[in-house]
Enzyme design. Structure first.
Site, PDB file in Angstrom:
ATOM      1  N   LEU A  13       0.821  -1.207   0.000  1.00 50.53           N
ATOM      2  CA  LEU A  13       0.000   0.000   0.000  1.00 50.53           C
ATOM      3  C   LEU A  13       0.860   1.263   0.000  1.00 50.53           C
ATOM      4  O   LEU A  13       2.023   1.232   0.411  1.00 50.53           O
ATOM      5  CB  LEU A  13      -0.896   0.026   1.243  1.00 50.53           C
ATOM      6  CG  LEU A  13      -2.023  -0.995   1.320  1.00 50.53           C
ATOM      7  CD1 LEU A  13      -2.643  -0.993   2.721  1.00 50.53           C
ATOM      8  CD2 LEU A  13      -3.082  -0.712   0.266  1.00 50.53           C
ATOM      9  N   ALA A  16       3.347   2.191   3.008  1.00 51.11           N
ATOM     10  CA  ALA A  16       3.775   0.977   3.719  1.00 51.11           C
ATOM     11  C   ALA A  16       5.279   0.986   4.005  1.00 51.11           C
ATOM     12  O   ALA A  16       5.736   0.360   4.952  1.00 51.11           O
ATOM     13  CB  ALA A  16       3.397  -0.277   2.926  1.00 51.11           C
ATOM     14  N   GLY A  17       6.052   1.685   3.168  1.00 52.67           N
ATOM     15  CA  GLY A  17       7.503   1.757   3.367  1.00 52.67           C
ATOM     16  C   GLY A  17       8.321   1.225   2.205  1.00 52.67           C
ATOM     17  O   GLY A  17       9.516   0.986   2.339  1.00 52.67           O
ATOM     18  N   SER A  86       1.564  -1.716  -7.341  1.00 50.79           N
ATOM     19  CA  SER A  86       1.192  -2.904  -8.118  1.00 50.79           C
ATOM     20  C   SER A  86       0.131  -3.735  -7.399  1.00 50.79           C
ATOM     21  O   SER A  86       0.423  -4.812  -6.901  1.00 50.79           O
ATOM     22  CB  SER A  86       2.421  -3.742  -8.501  1.00 50.79           C
ATOM     23  OG  SER A  86       3.383  -3.830  -7.486  1.00 50.79           O
TER      24      SER A  86
END
Length: 178
Positions: A13, A16-17, A86
């Site tokens: 997401l 998220a990092g 993605s």
């Protein structure tokens, strides 16, 4: 040991990092003298895939184009770091099959954590209706069923996530063991 090409595909997401971990991995690979390229989703959208929207078809085409570039670089023994949401499993699998030397890294943090980070203010805009079709809000994110690596950025430090990536690269023979 001769360098072998591989694509490290960071998916997850927004917030998220992915970028944070992929940049740290890139820095360490550079310090080891590796040939590498970083394909960050935001930068690719400004250049390679400008004009594509955010429909499922356009998102799939965006990933296909990133995958095409990654494939060319990988087969020329470059380590490719892709950082892109993605969101759809099917297209990630298609790209994996095309590239072959592919490591899927699921950068996993709960939606609430990603929203709390909201570095770009995108979740706020999605919640207020300014952005439609936002992944995780009103468009799905299909998490990998069997990622090669899972980085839980809500539970682990950056260094732990980076170590997981390097351990897997060594295990698969893409990097010599230290």
């Amino acid at each position: 040991m001769e360098q072998r090409g591989v694509t490290l595909w960071f998916t997850g997401l927004s917030g998220a990092g992915k970028t944070t971990i992929s940049q740290a991995v890139a820095e360490q690979l550079k310090s080891r003298g590796c040939k590498l390229e970083v394909l960050d989703g935001d930068i690719v959208r400004q250049n390679l895939t400008k004009g594509l929207g955010f429909s499922k078809e356009d998102r799939d085409e965006n990933i296909r184009r990133i995958g095409f570039v990654a494939h060319i670089l990988t087969r020329n023994d470059v380590i490719v770091i892709v950082s892109a949401i993605s969101p759809y499993r099917e297209i990630r699998e298609e790209v994996r099959q095309r590239i072959g030397n592919f490591v899927e890294i699921f950068v996993n943090a709960p939606l609430e954590v990603c929203e709390g980070r909201d570095v770009k203010g995108l979740y706020k805009k999605a919640r207020s209706g300014e952005i439609k079709g936002f992944t995780g809000i009103d468009d799905p994110y299909e998490p990998p069923l069997n990622p090669d690596i899972e980085c839980r950025t809500d539970r682990e430090e950056l260094e732990e996530s980076v170590t997981k990536v390097f351990n897997k690269l060594e295990e698969l023979g893409y990097l010599p063991s230290k």
